[in-house]
Design a protein around this motif. Structure first.
Motif, PDB file in Angstrom:
ATOM      1  N   THR A   5       0.825  -1.198   0.000  1.00 18.63           N
ATOM      2  CA  THR A   5       0.000   0.000   0.000  1.00 18.63           C
ATOM      3  C   THR A   5       0.862   1.253   0.000  1.00 18.63           C
ATOM      4  O   THR A   5       0.608   2.188  -0.725  1.00 18.63           O
ATOM      5  CB  THR A   5      -0.931   0.005   1.229  1.00 18.63           C
ATOM      6  OG1 THR A   5      -1.733  -1.177   1.175  1.00 18.63           O
ATOM      7  CG2 THR A   5      -1.808   1.220   1.249  1.00 18.63           C
ATOM      8  N   SER A   8       2.241   1.906  -3.510  1.00 16.64           N
ATOM      9  CA  SER A   8       1.221   2.357  -4.466  1.00 16.64           C
ATOM     10  C   SER A   8       0.778   3.787  -4.170  1.00 16.64           C
ATOM     11  O   SER A   8       0.388   4.515  -5.074  1.00 16.64           O
ATOM     12  CB  SER A   8       0.016   1.413  -4.468  1.00 16.64           C
ATOM     13  OG  SER A   8      -0.644   1.466  -3.231  1.00 16.64           O
ATOM     14  N   ASN A   9       0.866   4.211  -2.921  1.00 16.01           N
ATOM     15  CA  ASN A   9       0.453   5.567  -2.584  1.00 16.01           C
ATOM     16  C   ASN A   9       1.523   6.591  -2.910  1.00 16.01           C
ATOM     17  O   ASN A   9       1.293   7.787  -2.826  1.00 16.01           O
ATOM     18  CB  ASN A   9       0.065   5.652  -1.107  1.00 16.01           C
ATOM     19  CG  ASN A   9      -1.201   4.890  -0.820  1.00 16.01           C
ATOM     20  OD1 ASN A   9      -1.994   4.642  -1.724  1.00 16.01           O
ATOM     21  ND2 ASN A   9      -1.397   4.506   0.409  1.00 16.01           N
ATOM     22  N   ARG A  65      -6.543   6.525 -10.706  1.00 12.37           N
ATOM     23  CA  ARG A  65      -5.384   5.640 -10.829  1.00 12.37           C
ATOM     24  C   ARG A  65      -4.237   6.148  -9.973  1.00 12.37           C
ATOM     25  O   ARG A  65      -4.011   7.339  -9.879  1.00 12.37           O
ATOM     26  CB  ARG A  65      -4.892   5.611 -12.273  1.00 12.37           C
ATOM     27  CG  ARG A  65      -5.813   4.977 -13.230  1.00 12.37           C
ATOM     28  CD  ARG A  65      -5.157   4.933 -14.622  1.00 12.37           C
ATOM     29  NE  ARG A  65      -6.081   4.418 -15.598  1.00 12.37           N
ATOM     30  CZ  ARG A  65      -6.428   3.148 -15.724  1.00 12.37           C
ATOM     31  NH1 ARG A  65      -5.895   2.251 -14.926  1.00 12.37           N
ATOM     32  NH2 ARG A  65      -7.296   2.762 -16.625  1.00 12.37           N
ATOM     33  N   ARG A  66      -3.514   5.207  -9.410  1.00 17.81           N
ATOM     34  CA  ARG A  66      -2.203   5.467  -8.811  1.00 17.81           C
ATOM     35  C   ARG A  66      -1.241   4.652  -9.652  1.00 17.81           C
ATOM     36  O   ARG A  66      -1.326   3.428  -9.681  1.00 17.81           O
ATOM     37  CB  ARG A  66      -2.151   5.042  -7.357  1.00 17.81           C
ATOM     38  CG  ARG A  66      -2.921   5.965  -6.452  1.00 17.81           C
ATOM     39  CD  ARG A  66      -2.388   5.912  -5.028  1.00 17.81           C
ATOM     40  NE  ARG A  66      -3.269   6.602  -4.119  1.00 17.81           N
ATOM     41  CZ  ARG A  66      -3.247   7.916  -3.905  1.00 17.81           C
ATOM     42  NH1 ARG A  66      -2.389   8.673  -4.538  1.00 17.81           N
ATOM     43  NH2 ARG A  66      -4.093   8.471  -3.063  1.00 17.81           N
ATOM     44  N   THR A  69      -2.448   1.474 -11.797  1.00 16.53           N
ATOM     45  CA  THR A  69      -3.484   0.720 -11.105  1.00 16.53           C
ATOM     46  C   THR A  69      -4.747   1.555 -10.889  1.00 16.53           C
ATOM     47  O   THR A  69      -4.686   2.634 -10.295  1.00 16.53           O
ATOM     48  CB  THR A  69      -2.968   0.228  -9.738  1.00 16.53           C
ATOM     49  OG1 THR A  69      -1.770  -0.518  -9.951  1.00 16.53           O
ATOM     50  CG2 THR A  69      -3.999  -0.630  -9.032  1.00 16.53           C
ATOM     51  N   VAL A  71      -7.746   2.455  -8.851  1.00 10.99           N
ATOM     52  CA  VAL A  71      -8.018   2.278  -7.421  1.00 10.99           C
ATOM     53  C   VAL A  71      -9.386   2.782  -6.986  1.00 10.99           C
ATOM     54  O   VAL A  71      -9.780   2.584  -5.840  1.00 10.99           O
ATOM     55  CB  VAL A  71      -6.927   2.942  -6.553  1.00 10.99           C
ATOM     56  CG1 VAL A  71      -5.567   2.308  -6.807  1.00 10.99           C
ATOM     57  CG2 VAL A  71      -6.886   4.445  -6.765  1.00 10.99           C
ATOM     58  N   VAL A  92     -11.018   0.886  -3.876  1.00 12.54           N
ATOM     59  CA  VAL A  92     -10.571  -0.447  -3.473  1.00 12.54           C
ATOM     60  C   VAL A  92     -10.071  -0.392  -2.031  1.00 12.54           C
ATOM     61  O   VAL A  92      -9.536   0.632  -1.590  1.00 12.54           O
ATOM     62  CB  VAL A  92      -9.480  -1.003  -4.429  1.00 12.54           C
ATOM     63  CG1 VAL A  92     -10.032  -1.182  -5.839  1.00 12.54           C
ATOM     64  CG2 VAL A  92      -8.240  -0.150  -4.424  1.00 12.54           C
ATOM     65  N   GLU A  94      -7.520  -1.426  -0.388  1.00  7.32           N
ATOM     66  CA  GLU A  94      -6.119  -1.070  -0.111  1.00  7.32           C
ATOM     67  C   GLU A  94      -5.815   0.405  -0.371  1.00  7.32           C
ATOM     68  O   GLU A  94      -4.773   0.906   0.044  1.00  7.32           O
ATOM     69  CB  GLU A  94      -5.150  -1.978  -0.878  1.00  7.32           C
ATOM     70  CG  GLU A  94      -5.376  -2.061  -2.358  1.00  7.32           C
ATOM     71  CD  GLU A  94      -6.402  -3.111  -2.797  1.00  7.32           C
ATOM     72  OE1 GLU A  94      -6.441  -3.389  -4.003  1.00  7.32           O
ATOM     73  OE2 GLU A  94      -7.167  -3.629  -1.954  1.00  7.32           O
ATOM     74  N   ALA A  95      -6.716   1.139  -1.026  1.00  4.64           N
ATOM     75  CA  ALA A  95      -6.504   2.569  -1.281  1.00  4.64           C
ATOM     76  C   ALA A  95      -7.364   3.449  -0.376  1.00  4.64           C
ATOM     77  O   ALA A  95      -7.313   4.671  -0.483  1.00  4.64           O
ATOM     78  CB  ALA A  95      -6.788   2.897  -2.744  1.00  4.64           C
TER      79      ALA A  95
END
Length: 165
Positions: A5, A8-9, A65-66, A69, A71, A92, A94-95
């Motif tokens: 996570t 992705s952030n 998107r990140r 992906t 999100v 999602v 995880e975001a």
């Protein structure tokens, strides 16, 4: 640590208008459907929502998107000259907590204002605490249901008057 996570952030969130039937939009709305069905035992089928709801000039559908992906997502559809409905807002798991939901909501409100919309309505579920908190923080208030036959124990109808920005 690729795929976490945190990693992705690190990518900035990008919002893109997208066709409602695009594979990323379908994947996200199907994830929303599965989550709602898990919470309530049933859910509205996202494929029953007409694609035309989100086509310009009647509306827009955004995918967040990140990096590469997808999100999150959400759309608006115009209901009347000054009223629009937000539909299919989803982030999602995880975001969540990263500001993605706030960014999607703000972008949908901005898109509505550019169309001359002054009132936004939406529905969410009574058990969807994160969505209820997001909408409350953004200034939405509970109103009478605008969809015939909805169970007030399950569905929450919310509304917000948009101020000039």
């Amino acid at each position: 640590m690729t795929g976490t996570t945190h990693h992705s952030n690190a990518h900035p969130l990008r919002l893109q208008p997208m066709a409602y039937d695009h594979p990323d939009a379908q994947r996200l709305t199907q994830a929303l459907h599965r989550e709602q069905a898990g919470l309530y035992g049933f859910a509205d089928d996202p494929m029953a929502t007409p694609i035309s709801y989100f086509r310009v000039p009647n509306g827009v559908f955004l995918v967040a998107r990140r990096g590469s992906t997808a999100v999150g997502c959400g759309g608006i559809r115009q209901l009347a000259s000054r009223t629009a409905e937000i539909k299919r807002m989803y982030v999602v798991p995880e975001a969540r907590g990263t500001g993605a939901g706030q960014a999607i909501l703000r972008a949908l409100e901005d898109a509505a204002q550019r169309r001359g919309i002054r009132r936004i309505i939406l529905e969410t579920g009574s058990r969807n605490r994160s969505a209820l908190a997001l909408y409350d923080k953004a200034g939405y208030a509970q109103v009478e249901s605008f969809v015939t036959g909805r169970d007030p124990q399950i569905n929450r109808a919310l509304s917000k008057t948009l101020q000039g920005r």
